[in-house]
Enzyme design. Sequence first.
Site, PDB file in Angstrom:
ATOM      1  N   HIS A   1       1.201   7.864   7.567  1.00  0.00           N
ATOM      2  CA  HIS A   1       2.230   7.223   8.386  1.00  0.00           C
ATOM      3  C   HIS A   1       3.300   8.191   8.868  1.00  0.00           C
ATOM      4  O   HIS A   1       4.259   7.786   9.503  1.00  0.00           O
ATOM      5  CB  HIS A   1       2.857   6.051   7.648  1.00  0.00           C
ATOM      6  CG  HIS A   1       2.010   4.817   7.738  1.00  0.00           C
ATOM      7  ND1 HIS A   1       1.070   4.503   6.792  1.00  0.00           N
ATOM      8  CD2 HIS A   1       1.923   3.856   8.676  1.00  0.00           C
ATOM      9  CE1 HIS A   1       0.449   3.387   7.142  1.00  0.00           C
ATOM     10  NE2 HIS A   1       0.943   2.976   8.288  1.00  0.00           N
TER      11      HIS A   1
ATOM     12  N   LYS B   1       0.870  -1.162   0.000  1.00  0.00           N
ATOM     13  CA  LYS B   1       0.000   0.000   0.000  1.00  0.00           C
ATOM     14  C   LYS B   1       0.916   1.223   0.000  1.00  0.00           C
ATOM     15  O   LYS B   1       2.057   1.146   0.425  1.00  0.00           O
ATOM     16  CB  LYS B   1      -0.854   0.041   1.270  1.00  0.00           C
ATOM     17  CG  LYS B   1      -1.919  -1.016   1.328  1.00  0.00           C
ATOM     18  CD  LYS B   1      -2.808  -0.745   2.529  1.00  0.00           C
ATOM     19  CE  LYS B   1      -3.673  -1.939   2.844  1.00  0.00           C
ATOM     20  NZ  LYS B   1      -4.435  -1.735   4.083  1.00  0.00           N
TER      21      LYS B   1
ATOM     22  N   HIS C   1       1.912   6.712   2.683  1.00  0.00           N
ATOM     23  CA  HIS C   1       1.329   8.036   2.504  1.00  0.00           C
ATOM     24  C   HIS C   1       1.473   8.856   3.775  1.00  0.00           C
ATOM     25  O   HIS C   1       2.042   8.416   4.771  1.00  0.00           O
ATOM     26  CB  HIS C   1      -0.136   7.925   2.056  1.00  0.00           C
ATOM     27  CG  HIS C   1      -1.017   7.277   3.075  1.00  0.00           C
ATOM     28  ND1 HIS C   1      -1.965   7.959   3.769  1.00  0.00           N
ATOM     29  CD2 HIS C   1      -1.054   6.000   3.514  1.00  0.00           C
ATOM     30  CE1 HIS C   1      -2.567   7.130   4.598  1.00  0.00           C
ATOM     31  NE2 HIS C   1      -2.036   5.948   4.469  1.00  0.00           N
TER      32      HIS C   1
HETATM   33  N1  ARG Z   1       0.591  -1.709  10.027  1.00  0.00           N
HETATM   34  C1  ARG Z   1      -0.400  -1.057  10.831  1.00  0.00           C
HETATM   35  C2  ARG Z   1      -1.028   0.080  10.050  1.00  0.00           C
HETATM   36  O1  ARG Z   1      -0.419   0.613   9.163  1.00  0.00           O
HETATM   37  C3  ARG Z   1       0.166  -0.490  12.105  1.00  0.00           C
HETATM   38  C4  ARG Z   1       0.796  -1.505  13.018  1.00  0.00           C
HETATM   39  C5  ARG Z   1       0.661  -1.135  14.446  1.00  0.00           C
HETATM   40  N2  ARG Z   1       1.309  -2.075  15.334  1.00  0.00           N
HETATM   41  C6  ARG Z   1       0.852  -3.232  15.705  1.00  0.00           C
HETATM   42  N3  ARG Z   1       1.613  -3.977  16.497  1.00  0.00           N
HETATM   43  N4  ARG Z   1      -0.330  -3.660  15.362  1.00  0.00           N
HETATM   44  O2  ARG Z   1      -2.133   0.476  10.344  1.00  0.00           O
END
Ligand code: ARG
Length: 569
Positions: free
Chosen positions: A133, A127, A130
């Site tokens: 993040h 993805k 953007h």
């Molecule tokens: N990859 C997830 C996102 O972009 C965030 C991860 C957050 N950390 C976790 N341990 N779930 O929304």
Amino acid sequence: MINYKEEIATKIAKVTNLNKQELEQYIEVPPNSDLGDYAFPCFKLAKDLRKAPPIIANEIKENIEIDNNIIERIDVVGGYLNIFINKKELAKTVLEEISKQKEKYGSSNIGEGKTAVIEYSSPNIAKPFHIGHLRTTVIGGALYKIYNFLGYNTIGLNYLGDWGLQFGKVIAGISLWKNEYDFENDEMGSILKTYIRFNQEEKEKPELTEMARDSFKKLEKGEPEIVKQWEHIRKISIENYSRTYKLLNSKFDSYDGEAYYNDKMTPIIEELKAKGLLKESQGAQVVDLEEYDMPPCIVVTSAGTTIYATRDLAALKDRINRYNFDKLIYVAGSEQQLHFKQVFKVMELMGYGDYVAKCTHVPFGLIVDKDGEKIGSRKGNSVFLEDILNESIDKVKDIIKEKNPDFEDRDEIARKVGVGAIIFNDLSNSRIKDEIFDWDMLLNFQGETGPYIQYIYVRTRSLLNKAGYIPQIQEIDYSKLQEKEAINILKLIYTFNEVLQNAADKNEPSILARYLIDLSQSFSTFYNEHKIITEDKFVQGARLYLSYAVGIILKTGAELLGMEMPERM
Ligand code: ARG
């Protein structure tokens, strides 16, 4: 450096025979320094001493040892002791400490022997990376650096979202539209276009969703061709992100993401089963959390696949074993609050409560434009973080071109200022608030911005350049730093370590950001009121040294936030 609160508490303890540590906790800093540099509320002692607070205050005042180097004067106002410290000594203790510690000033060893694991950024690869993040990357990065400066052993985790149905979508999409995009020359862009298109088209064509599921299943089963494709997408995504990370000064010690936990899923499910926590619900395997007012935590879906929560359970268990952490901080959006509450509760029910107590979800608000609309939310036109950073750099280049056409190092400085502006804007308000993203505001050199702090820093440097020397600490006449503007600065410098500890305790980098604004503004006031380069060499030496000290703190502080300081501007 003199520890004022401790010194005051020691003296009051001597008079009252009460516990020093406890007394120290009661000491306040009055909002207005006319009421003293410190204040002691005697009503806190009324119960122990069985006297009225004003009487206690007067008795302490009569009997306390006034040692001119520390306490200069005490006023009794009602039940309060208003304590005035010796300002010459303050200047001495602060600046001597600066000369000893330099860019280490403000650091400490309170974290010694402790491990703080900070999970941040964690984009979902395939993805787009953007602007959404930005916040986790910048907030987490700042916490990582602050904890480290406070002596913690810090571990930065980038828990990549490198597993899940989105890969099924990309892989299926590529098989359909491979020839429609320029994979040869713009692979990352083509992958993103494929992903976005897939999401749009699947709304009308449910068979696409089936295809994606099918591809993902093949990936989970380990079909070599698909696994190879996945590995490739992962690799080029990380390469692509690393440019953004480089600009933002983000460092990670591990990129083990969701995929890493693929083979650790079965053991965690088995463990949940063995502990009697799993139950079936509409074909899915869940942990019931009704008792805790939460919806059930789904561990295995009705389609037989694991999900986000399953991977987080496996990851947390693994981190317990791997890092034996004292703190584990998850920097992730506030929309994931429930998710983390569920994961933590399930782990607690599994018997890992001691570790869960050391876990914190650090949430933050959205990024919105001036009108409060979420940025990058409109379908299809995600706003890439890298593009935004480059746009910021370009805008600063234009500003420099206009104001100072012959400037050397323009590119280098534009990078530091442009990126710094974005970072600072993200960190300057308490993280839970939505961040307003507005170019005019964040690039305003006079506002409460990154560029403003950099500008003040550069001013401290150019003063030293102009004078041509950094004064020797032994030669500073501290009596020349007694104006209220100077004292204001000295007091701010004095509290730097406290500010950092507070920022770490609350996981709130904005505390440091606000402090840097305060310090910059205080310096600006000082500079406007008092000539620094001046006839009287003793006055000049003292003021120059103060400027030098401010420069050090601004640089250290800004770098802890992830910014870089230009030396000229
Ligand atoms: N990859 C997830 C996102 O972009 C965030 C991860 C957050 N950390 C976790 N341990 N779930 O929304």
